[in-house]
Design an enzyme around this catalytic site. Sequence first.
Site, short mmCIF file in Angstrom:
data_model
loop_
_atom_site.label_atom_id
_atom_site.label_comp_id
_atom_site.label_asym_id
_atom_site.label_seq_id
_atom_site.Cartn_x
_atom_site.Cartn_y
_atom_site.Cartn_z
N CYS A 111 0.81 -1.22 0.00
CA CYS A 111 0.00 0.00 0.00
C CYS A 111 0.84 1.27 0.00
O CYS A 111 0.34 2.35 -0.29
CB CYS A 111 -0.95 0.01 1.20
SG CYS A 111 -2.01 -1.42 1.23
N HIS A 235 -3.49 6.96 2.47
CA HIS A 235 -3.90 5.68 1.88
C HIS A 235 -5.29 5.34 2.42
O HIS A 235 -5.57 5.49 3.60
CB HIS A 235 -2.88 4.61 2.25
CG HIS A 235 -3.35 3.22 1.99
ND1 HIS A 235 -3.85 2.85 0.77
CD2 HIS A 235 -3.43 2.13 2.78
CE1 HIS A 235 -4.20 1.58 0.82
NE2 HIS A 235 -3.96 1.12 2.03
N ASN A 265 -10.21 -0.44 -0.20
CA ASN A 265 -8.76 -0.35 -0.18
C ASN A 265 -8.20 -0.90 -1.50
O ASN A 265 -8.29 -2.09 -1.76
CB ASN A 265 -8.24 -1.16 1.02
CG ASN A 265 -6.73 -1.13 1.16
OD1 ASN A 265 -6.02 -0.73 0.25
ND2 ASN A 265 -6.25 -1.58 2.31
O1 UT7 Z 1 -3.88 -1.51 3.60
C1 UT7 Z 1 -3.06 -1.88 4.67
C2 UT7 Z 1 -3.56 -1.31 5.88
N1 UT7 Z 1 -4.76 -1.99 6.31
C3 UT7 Z 1 -5.26 -1.67 7.46
O2 UT7 Z 1 -4.70 -0.80 8.09
C4 UT7 Z 1 -6.45 -2.38 8.02
C5 UT7 Z 1 -6.50 -2.14 9.52
N2 UT7 Z 1 -7.55 -2.79 10.22
C6 UT7 Z 1 -8.85 -2.45 10.12
O3 UT7 Z 1 -9.21 -1.62 9.32
C7 UT7 Z 1 -9.84 -3.05 11.09
O4 UT7 Z 1 -9.15 -3.74 12.11
C8 UT7 Z 1 -10.86 -4.03 10.42
C9 UT7 Z 1 -11.82 -3.26 9.55
C10 UT7 Z 1 -10.12 -5.05 9.59
C11 UT7 Z 1 -11.67 -4.76 11.49
O5 UT7 Z 1 -12.32 -3.81 12.32
P1 UT7 Z 1 -12.29 -3.97 13.91
O6 UT7 Z 1 -13.10 -2.89 14.45
O7 UT7 Z 1 -10.84 -4.03 14.31
O8 UT7 Z 1 -13.04 -5.34 14.14
P2 UT7 Z 1 -12.50 -6.68 14.79
O9 UT7 Z 1 -11.51 -7.35 13.91
O10 UT7 Z 1 -12.12 -6.42 16.21
O11 UT7 Z 1 -13.83 -7.53 14.81
C12 UT7 Z 1 -14.92 -7.18 15.65
C13 UT7 Z 1 -16.01 -8.21 15.45
C14 UT7 Z 1 -15.52 -9.65 15.57
O12 UT7 Z 1 -16.53 -10.41 16.20
P3 UT7 Z 1 -16.43 -10.77 17.76
O13 UT7 Z 1 -15.14 -11.54 17.90
O14 UT7 Z 1 -16.42 -9.45 18.47
O15 UT7 Z 1 -17.66 -11.59 17.98
C15 UT7 Z 1 -15.38 -10.09 14.15
O16 UT7 Z 1 -15.54 -11.47 13.99
O17 UT7 Z 1 -16.55 -8.07 14.15
C16 UT7 Z 1 -16.53 -9.35 13.51
N3 UT7 Z 1 -16.33 -9.14 12.09
C17 UT7 Z 1 -17.36 -8.91 11.24
N4 UT7 Z 1 -18.68 -8.86 11.42
C18 UT7 Z 1 -19.44 -8.60 10.37
C19 UT7 Z 1 -15.17 -9.08 11.40
N5 UT7 Z 1 -15.42 -8.83 10.10
C20 UT7 Z 1 -16.76 -8.72 9.98
C21 UT7 Z 1 -17.63 -8.48 8.90
N6 UT7 Z 1 -18.94 -8.42 9.14
N7 UT7 Z 1 -17.16 -8.27 7.66
#
Ligand code: UT7
Length: 308
Positions: A111, A235, A265
Amino acid sequence: MGVTIQGMGYYTPEKVLTNFDLEKMVDTSDQWITTRTGIKERRIAQTETLVEMAYRASLRALEEANTEPGEIDAILLATLTPEMSFPASACLLQARLGADRAFALDLSAACSGFLYGLEVANSLLSSGRVGRVLLVGAERLSQIVDWSDRTTCVLFGDGAGAVVLSAQGEGELLSCRLRSDGNYWDVLYADRCGYIRMKGKELFRLAVRLMAEVCEEVLHQAGISVEDVDLVVPHQANIRIMHALAERLNVPMEKVYSNIHRYGNTSAASIPIALYEARQEGRLRRGDLLLLTAMGAGLTWGASLLRF
Ligand code: UT7
């Protein structure tokens, strides 16, 4: 010696994949994706190859720069989804364009690829060895997305953005800081022929902290105060990352450009596509002080401060 963006172009595939479409594919919801990422839809390449997307973006940039392909000295293509293992996709792009005079190479910095390319182009142009560089960020991420993994498949999209850079003109790259740390390789990666794997939460925290640090460094290096920056183009990985970055830098969100809702992204393509649209929407004008920043797999990260 300065570096001027003489022309910009972009291409995104016609096929739109909305959050509602994704609801039918994995256990997710428009509400979750929108609130956690800011993404509403993304573009998915159907018939378009990586090189074709890069070609279409490049043609627009060349036309705007009033430059013939034969006048380009170097082609830098930033991508993590090259068309083949080898030769470089940049060579395929060169052939498609008929840019006979250019040397062509791919840049693999995920990225951060566009920012890495900008600095390489700056060095080439400043040395006086080349006069014009075509810098392209292009990705076909849909090929390496695991469409059954809801934690990643909602995030990524396809597209390409291109700029023609020259040492002639008003623009200037005032300062730039590139960083990488391979110790973090497993935070975001894909095995050879494998899918994208990501530790989202860790990456989120690293992205905010590391991008804020390099932004502060380039401002300090150039002796410029953050209030003087006209536009920040980060980005496009997550709107919440952009909010947190703005807060850390003490920049109002009105000065931070985002089009993540439309494209998700697109990795190396995200900054050049955003630059094009920012200018199209009247948010970026000649002479503006522009701060670019990115972080991605590697880890790689960086920031550039430019007089546009
Ligand atoms: O390009 C390179 C740079 N990329 C990045 O910087 C990406 C950085 N990370 C992020 O943008 C975020 O961490 C994400 C968007 C990937 C995830 O968001 P989050 O707020 O950190 O969510 P999380 O991973 O903590 O997940 C929270 C909950 C989980 O469920 P439980 O364990 O709380 O029951 C996940 O299983 O959300 C669940 N979850 C979803 N639910 C519905 C994860 N993905 C999804 C989904 N739909 N697509």
